[in-house]
Design a protein around this motif. Sequence first.
Motif, PDB file in Angstrom:
ATOM      1  N   PRO A 174       0.797  -1.226   0.000  1.00 28.47           N
ATOM      2  CA  PRO A 174       0.000   0.000   0.000  1.00 28.47           C
ATOM      3  C   PRO A 174       0.831   1.278   0.000  1.00 28.47           C
ATOM      4  O   PRO A 174       0.411   2.285  -0.499  1.00 28.47           O
ATOM      5  CB  PRO A 174      -0.839  -0.109   1.279  1.00 28.47           C
ATOM      6  N   GLY A 175       2.021   1.233   0.563  1.00 28.55           N
ATOM      7  CA  GLY A 175       2.800   2.468   0.627  1.00 28.55           C
ATOM      8  C   GLY A 175       3.866   2.538  -0.434  1.00 28.55           C
ATOM      9  O   GLY A 175       4.113   3.563  -1.021  1.00 28.55           O
ATOM     10  N   GLY A 176       4.557   1.427  -0.698  1.00 31.27           N
ATOM     11  CA  GLY A 176       5.583   1.412  -1.715  1.00 31.27           C
ATOM     12  C   GLY A 176       6.839   2.153  -1.308  1.00 31.27           C
ATOM     13  O   GLY A 176       6.994   2.567  -0.161  1.00 31.27           O
ATOM     14  N   GLU A 177       7.736   2.308  -2.266  1.00 29.14           N
ATOM     15  CA  GLU A 177       9.014   2.944  -1.989  1.00 29.14           C
ATOM     16  C   GLU A 177       9.375   3.943  -3.066  1.00 29.14           C
ATOM     17  O   GLU A 177       8.908   3.867  -4.190  1.00 29.14           O
ATOM     18  CB  GLU A 177      10.121   1.885  -1.905  1.00 29.14           C
ATOM     19  N   PHE A 178      10.247   4.862  -2.690  1.00 28.80           N
ATOM     20  CA  PHE A 178      10.809   5.838  -3.616  1.00 28.80           C
ATOM     21  C   PHE A 178      12.320   5.660  -3.554  1.00 28.80           C
ATOM     22  O   PHE A 178      12.887   5.574  -2.462  1.00 28.80           O
ATOM     23  CB  PHE A 178      10.418   7.252  -3.159  1.00 28.80           C
ATOM     24  N   ILE A 182      13.050   5.765   0.344  1.00 28.44           N
ATOM     25  CA  ILE A 182      12.000   6.144   1.289  1.00 28.44           C
ATOM     26  C   ILE A 182      10.995   4.997   1.334  1.00 28.44           C
ATOM     27  O   ILE A 182      10.441   4.621   0.298  1.00 28.44           O
ATOM     28  CB  ILE A 182      11.281   7.443   0.865  1.00 28.44           C
ATOM     29  N   ASN A 183      10.771   4.440   2.515  1.00 35.43           N
ATOM     30  CA  ASN A 183       9.773   3.390   2.691  1.00 35.43           C
ATOM     31  C   ASN A 183       8.532   4.051   3.288  1.00 35.43           C
ATOM     32  O   ASN A 183       8.510   4.420   4.459  1.00 35.43           O
ATOM     33  CB  ASN A 183      10.318   2.293   3.618  1.00 35.43           C
ATOM     34  N   TYR A 184       7.493   4.230   2.455  1.00 37.82           N
ATOM     35  CA  TYR A 184       6.292   4.958   2.896  1.00 37.82           C
ATOM     36  C   TYR A 184       5.509   4.178   3.958  1.00 37.82           C
ATOM     37  O   TYR A 184       4.901   4.769   4.830  1.00 37.82           O
ATOM     38  CB  TYR A 184       5.380   5.265   1.702  1.00 37.82           C
ATOM     39  N   ASP A 185       5.523   2.843   3.864  1.00 37.43           N
ATOM     40  CA  ASP A 185       4.787   2.033   4.851  1.00 37.43           C
ATOM     41  C   ASP A 185       5.338   2.245   6.255  1.00 37.43           C
ATOM     42  O   ASP A 185       4.601   2.423   7.215  1.00 37.43           O
ATOM     43  CB  ASP A 185       4.900   0.542   4.520  1.00 37.43           C
ATOM     44  N   ARG A 186       6.664   2.205   6.365  1.00 39.31           N
ATOM     45  CA  ARG A 186       7.304   2.281   7.679  1.00 39.31           C
ATOM     46  C   ARG A 186       7.706   3.709   8.051  1.00 39.31           C
ATOM     47  O   ARG A 186       8.222   3.941   9.136  1.00 39.31           O
ATOM     48  CB  ARG A 186       8.529   1.357   7.710  1.00 39.31           C
ATOM     49  N   GLU A 221      21.331   2.472   2.383  1.00 40.98           N
ATOM     50  CA  GLU A 221      20.804   1.446   3.297  1.00 40.98           C
ATOM     51  C   GLU A 221      21.075   1.723   4.778  1.00 40.98           C
ATOM     52  O   GLU A 221      20.827   0.868   5.627  1.00 40.98           O
ATOM     53  CB  GLU A 221      21.308   0.039   2.909  1.00 40.98           C
ATOM     54  N   GLN A 222      21.561   2.917   5.109  1.00 43.29           N
ATOM     55  CA  GLN A 222      21.680   3.330   6.512  1.00 43.29           C
ATOM     56  C   GLN A 222      20.465   4.192   6.836  1.00 43.29           C
ATOM     57  O   GLN A 222      20.202   5.179   6.138  1.00 43.29           O
ATOM     58  CB  GLN A 222      22.959   4.158   6.730  1.00 43.29           C
ATOM     59  N   GLU A 223      19.721   3.838   7.908  1.00 40.17           N
ATOM     60  CA  GLU A 223      18.540   4.625   8.245  1.00 40.17           C
ATOM     61  C   GLU A 223      18.934   6.007   8.737  1.00 40.17           C
ATOM     62  O   GLU A 223      19.856   6.169   9.534  1.00 40.17           O
ATOM     63  CB  GLU A 223      17.712   3.927   9.338  1.00 40.17           C
ATOM     64  N   GLU A 275      10.138  16.306   9.812  1.00 44.56           N
ATOM     65  CA  GLU A 275      11.175  16.180   8.779  1.00 44.56           C
ATOM     66  C   GLU A 275      10.794  15.090   7.777  1.00 44.56           C
ATOM     67  O   GLU A 275      10.917  15.275   6.567  1.00 44.56           O
ATOM     68  CB  GLU A 275      12.529  15.855   9.430  1.00 44.56           C
ATOM     69  N   TYR A 276      10.274  13.961   8.295  1.00 44.49           N
ATOM     70  CA  TYR A 276       9.855  12.882   7.390  1.00 44.49           C
ATOM     71  C   TYR A 276       8.730  13.360   6.474  1.00 44.49           C
ATOM     72  O   TYR A 276       8.732  13.101   5.269  1.00 44.49           O
ATOM     73  CB  TYR A 276       9.381  11.638   8.163  1.00 44.49           C
ATOM     74  N   ASN A 277       7.750  14.070   7.047  1.00 43.74           N
ATOM     75  CA  ASN A 277       6.614  14.552   6.248  1.00 43.74           C
ATOM     76  C   ASN A 277       7.086  15.460   5.112  1.00 43.74           C
ATOM     77  O   ASN A 277       6.551  15.407   3.999  1.00 43.74           O
ATOM     78  CB  ASN A 277       5.619  15.298   7.132  1.00 43.74           C
ATOM     79  N   ILE A 278       8.082  16.297   5.384  1.00 42.61           N
ATOM     80  CA  ILE A 278       8.617  17.203   4.349  1.00 42.61           C
ATOM     81  C   ILE A 278       9.272  16.380   3.237  1.00 42.61           C
ATOM     82  O   ILE A 278       9.018  16.591   2.042  1.00 42.61           O
ATOM     83  CB  ILE A 278       9.626  18.203   4.955  1.00 42.61           C
ATOM     84  N   VAL A 279      10.122  15.425   3.625  1.00 40.07           N
ATOM     85  CA  VAL A 279      10.829  14.594   2.640  1.00 40.07           C
ATOM     86  C   VAL A 279       9.826  13.787   1.801  1.00 40.07           C
ATOM     87  O   VAL A 279       9.927  13.716   0.578  1.00 40.07           O
ATOM     88  CB  VAL A 279      11.836  13.649   3.354  1.00 40.07           C
ATOM     89  N   ALA A 280       8.817  13.182   2.474  1.00 39.13           N
ATOM     90  CA  ALA A 280       7.820  12.375   1.759  1.00 39.13           C
ATOM     91  C   ALA A 280       7.024  13.241   0.787  1.00 39.13           C
ATOM     92  O   ALA A 280       6.775  12.844  -0.357  1.00 39.13           O
ATOM     93  CB  ALA A 280       6.883  11.693   2.753  1.00 39.13           C
ATOM     94  N   PHE A 281       6.641  14.448   1.229  1.00 39.95           N
ATOM     95  CA  PHE A 281       5.870  15.353   0.372  1.00 39.95           C
ATOM     96  C   PHE A 281       6.675  15.717  -0.878  1.00 39.95           C
ATOM     97  O   PHE A 281       6.166  15.651  -2.002  1.00 39.95           O
ATOM     98  CB  PHE A 281       5.493  16.617   1.153  1.00 39.95           C
TER      99      PHE A 281
END
Length: 245
Positions: A133-137, A144-148, A155-157, A164-170
Amino acid sequence: MSNNKFKVLIVEDEANISSFVEMLLTTNDYQALVAHTCTMGLTMFASHNPDLVILDLGLPDRDGLELVRTVRQKYMTPIIVLSARTDERDKIEALDLGANDYITKPFGTGELLARVRAALRLNRYQNAAGGAPGGEFRAQGMRINYDRRKVYIDEQEIRLTQTEYNIVAFLSQHAGRVMTYAAIVRAIWGDTDVGSTKKLQVNMANIRKKMGSRPGSNAYILNELGVGYRMVEEEAEKQPPKTAE
């Protein structure tokens, strides 16, 4: 199978238009849901989690822009505004609030279907890997893992705050496009006072620091001075480069 169909929520109070759009979408293999008020639209959005919203602005209970504002506080779901309002200020406000597209009535069926396909293209990759449902970018080593709600660089979190996450996802949902400061502020905080732009710049400085962006290094978020920010475009699937023997 029906559960693989894109789910489209139509929020429109004019019965003839909503039933026409519903029929148009259904015959083109979309799953259509209909709400006739802003309140009903928000309730159905929360319970059905649609892939796309087609929204009229002149709703009987509240202005349709309220729905855009509310949805954008948490979700990046594509929204197409379908409105009789032709004033450019209405269009700019809707787009700045986070609507993806704006179609004025009357509209052609071909045009509407083309806009629907274009808006869903943003989210098409989310269904590529087994219908997550969320997928990745992915772009240049960033994932970016939208689900999590997590961001990784090589590969380093990267530990981001919720804002900050909301800005990056947007920005990632609009990758390759410059998003104005006002559009980002409205999508994240829902307001446009001067302090919010400063708040955005502080958050952005922290994001870039955490992502390791230094002058001359790989910048994932580009600053278009005086206008806004732009996320680098998502990369297409590439074959690994051949190493020289």
